[in-house]
Design a protein around this motif. Structure first.
Motif, mmCIF file in Angstrom:
data_model
loop_
_atom_site.group_PDB
_atom_site.id
_atom_site.type_symbol
_atom_site.label_atom_id
_atom_site.label_comp_id
_atom_site.label_asym_id
_atom_site.label_seq_id
_atom_site.Cartn_x
_atom_site.Cartn_y
_atom_site.Cartn_z
ATOM 1 N N ASN A 9 -13.638 11.896 15.299
ATOM 2 C CA ASN A 9 -12.180 11.742 15.207
ATOM 3 C C ASN A 9 -11.722 10.330 15.535
ATOM 4 N N GLU A 10 -12.289 9.749 16.578
ATOM 5 C CA GLU A 10 -11.858 8.421 17.015
ATOM 6 C C GLU A 10 -12.150 7.363 15.947
ATOM 7 N N SER A 11 -13.359 7.405 15.388
ATOM 8 C CA SER A 11 -13.730 6.432 14.355
ATOM 9 C C SER A 11 -12.884 6.617 13.106
ATOM 10 N N PHE A 12 -12.693 7.877 12.715
ATOM 11 C CA PHE A 12 -11.916 8.124 11.504
ATOM 12 C C PHE A 12 -10.457 7.728 11.695
ATOM 13 N N ASP A 13 -9.882 8.034 12.853
ATOM 14 C CA ASP A 13 -8.484 7.680 13.106
ATOM 15 C C ASP A 13 -8.275 6.180 13.026
ATOM 16 N N PHE A 14 -9.239 5.413 13.507
ATOM 17 C CA PHE A 14 -9.158 3.950 13.439
ATOM 18 C C PHE A 14 -9.151 3.487 11.978
ATOM 19 N N LEU A 15 -10.055 4.049 11.177
ATOM 20 C CA LEU A 15 -10.134 3.657 9.769
ATOM 21 C C LEU A 15 -8.909 4.126 8.989
ATOM 22 N N LEU A 16 -8.430 5.315 9.306
ATOM 23 C CA LEU A 16 -7.244 5.824 8.614
ATOM 24 C C LEU A 16 -6.038 4.941 8.901
ATOM 25 N N ASP A 17 -5.898 4.487 10.152
ATOM 26 C CA ASP A 17 -4.774 3.612 10.490
ATOM 27 C C ASP A 17 -4.873 2.297 9.728
ATOM 28 N N LYS A 18 -6.089 1.795 9.568
ATOM 29 C CA LYS A 18 -6.293 0.566 8.796
ATOM 30 C C LYS A 18 -5.899 0.798 7.342
ATOM 31 N N TYR A 19 -6.275 1.946 6.803
ATOM 32 C CA TYR A 19 -5.930 2.271 5.422
ATOM 33 C C TYR A 19 -4.414 2.372 5.264
ATOM 34 N N LEU A 20 -3.768 3.076 6.191
ATOM 35 C CA LEU A 20 -2.316 3.249 6.120
ATOM 36 C C LEU A 20 -1.583 1.919 6.251
ATOM 37 N N SER A 21 -2.102 1.022 7.077
ATOM 38 C CA SER A 21 -1.442 -0.278 7.245
ATOM 39 C C SER A 21 -1.483 -1.076 5.948
ATOM 40 N N ASN A 22 -2.574 -0.927 5.194
ATOM 41 C CA ASN A 22 -2.669 -1.590 3.888
ATOM 42 C C ASN A 22 -1.755 -0.925 2.864
ATOM 43 N N VAL A 23 -1.677 0.399 2.890
ATOM 44 C CA VAL A 23 -0.762 1.107 1.990
ATOM 45 C C VAL A 23 0.668 0.653 2.252
ATOM 46 N N LYS A 24 1.019 0.530 3.531
ATOM 47 C CA LYS A 24 2.376 0.121 3.902
ATOM 48 C C LYS A 24 2.684 -1.274 3.365
ATOM 49 N N ALA A 25 1.720 -2.169 3.433
ATOM 50 C CA ALA A 25 1.921 -3.531 2.915
ATOM 51 C C ALA A 25 2.151 -3.515 1.411
ATOM 52 N N TRP A 26 1.394 -2.696 0.695
ATOM 53 C CA TRP A 26 1.540 -2.647 -0.762
ATOM 54 C C TRP A 26 2.787 -1.895 -1.186
ATOM 55 N N VAL A 27 3.220 -0.932 -0.397
ATOM 56 C CA VAL A 27 4.510 -0.276 -0.676
ATOM 57 C C VAL A 27 5.621 -1.317 -0.653
ATOM 58 N N SER A 28 5.606 -2.180 0.369
ATOM 59 C CA SER A 28 6.608 -3.252 0.457
ATOM 60 C C SER A 28 6.497 -4.209 -0.719
ATOM 61 N N ALA A 29 5.266 -4.586 -1.070
ATOM 62 C CA ALA A 29 5.059 -5.526 -2.168
ATOM 63 C C ALA A 29 5.553 -4.946 -3.490
ATOM 64 N N TYR A 30 5.249 -3.691 -3.735
ATOM 65 C CA TYR A 30 5.685 -3.051 -4.982
ATOM 66 C C TYR A 30 7.204 -2.996 -5.073
ATOM 67 N N HIS A 31 7.848 -2.711 -3.946
ATOM 68 C CA HIS A 31 9.305 -2.647 -3.961
ATOM 69 C C HIS A 31 9.929 -4.039 -4.105
ATOM 70 N N TRP A 32 9.292 -5.058 -3.546
ATOM 71 C CA TRP A 32 9.735 -6.435 -3.770
ATOM 72 C C TRP A 32 9.712 -6.752 -5.265
ATOM 73 N N LEU A 33 8.585 -6.441 -5.899
ATOM 74 C CA LEU A 33 8.414 -6.755 -7.316
ATOM 75 C C LEU A 33 9.467 -6.047 -8.168
ATOM 76 N N LEU A 34 9.758 -4.814 -7.825
ATOM 77 C CA LEU A 34 10.769 -4.076 -8.581
ATOM 78 C C LEU A 34 12.166 -4.620 -8.293
ATOM 79 N N GLU A 35 12.420 -4.967 -7.037
ATOM 80 C CA GLU A 35 13.741 -5.459 -6.635
ATOM 81 C C GLU A 35 14.110 -6.767 -7.331
ATOM 82 N N TYR A 36 13.151 -7.686 -7.454
ATOM 83 C CA TYR A 36 13.436 -9.012 -8.002
ATOM 84 C C TYR A 36 13.200 -9.111 -9.504
ATOM 85 N N TYR A 37 12.752 -8.033 -10.116
ATOM 86 C CA TYR A 37 12.394 -8.085 -11.538
ATOM 87 C C TYR A 37 13.567 -8.532 -12.411
ATOM 88 N N ASP A 38 14.712 -7.886 -12.242
ATOM 89 C CA ASP A 38 15.873 -8.205 -13.085
ATOM 90 C C ASP A 38 16.379 -9.628 -12.864
#
Length: 236
Positions: A91-120
């Motif tokens: 559990n401890e090892s997986f939770d660490f890796l999952l948090d790393k994965y989620l932190s990257n997802v969060k960064a790309w969620v922001s990036a995708y919304h930036w790209l959509l926001e500034y497109y027009d």
């Protein structure tokens, strides 16, 4: 393959495939020489796609648009692999890796919304046919978050996003830019974030004052059963 290597591949597949461009608003301090170079390469005019294999191609070739349709399947495959890792690791090892994965997802969620926001703001009407691709990848990653939460049940607000510039600079094969471009992009993002934070703070203060005023009216009307008299300036 060990867990860290597995995770490296999973992190890449968050953004492979993706459609992208470089928002002008994030490049605020370019030298005249750099401006000339980027103009020659149509840096702000072209829309590209990062394919599922990491290759980059122009979206203007219609056959490349098909790549983005793979995104849902790629992200679904990530979930299956995360489930397998959860079974294999403690559990401890997986939770660490999952948090790393989620932190990257969060960064790309922001990036995708930036790209959509500034497109027009960046592209002319003739280029608007590619906008649905940016809308699609936002929806796809948001759906991925929903599925992750169903499987692993976490509080996404507790996860800090990865610095997206670190992701870009670490993958030299996919993002082969020189240091000056990274530096300018970093400064531009920081400036935009400061402006946004300042605007949010002003709006928040204004909303607090309004809420206090509304609270006073509510108490007078409902608790003390008093009818408010309009101010003299409003009486005609």
């Amino acid at each position: 393959m060990d867990a860290s290597k597995d995770m490296e591949e999973l992190l890449k597949r968050i953004y492979m495939p993706s459609v992208f461009y470089f928002p002008k608003v994030f490049f605020t301090n370019l030298s005249s020489e750099m401006q000339k170079t980027l103009k020659e390469y149509h840096f702000f005019e072209d829309i590209g796609i990062i394919k599922a294999n990491g290759d980059i191609a122009p979206v203007r070739r219609s056959i490349n648009n098909i790549e983005i349709i793979k995104k849902d399947g790629v992200l679904e495959g990530n979930i299956f692999q995360l489930l397998e890792m959860k079974e294999r690791l403690g559990n401890e090892s997986f939770d660490f890796l999952l948090d790393k994965y989620l932190s990257n997802v969060k960064a790309w969620v922001s990036a995708y919304h930036w790209l959509l926001e500034y497109y027009d703001k960046q592209f002319s009407e003739s280029s608007k046919t590619e906008k649905p691709l940016f809308e699609y990848q936002c929806t796809s990653l948001n759906n991925h978050l929903t599925q992750l939460n169903l499987k692993f049940q976490f509080n996404f607000n507790n996860t800090s996003p990865t610095n997206l510039l670190d992701v870009l600079s670490e993958n030299k094969k996919t993002f082969p830019f020189d240091k000056s471009i990274y530096k300018n992009l970093k400064e531009g993002i920081l400036n935009r974030n400061k402006t946004k934070e300042s605007k949010t703070t002003r709006q928040h203060k204004k909303q607090i004052l309004l809420t206090e005023h509304e609270a006073d009216e509510f108490l007078l009307k409902t608790v003390f059963n008093m009818k408010l008299t309009p101010p003299l300036t409003s009486i005609k």
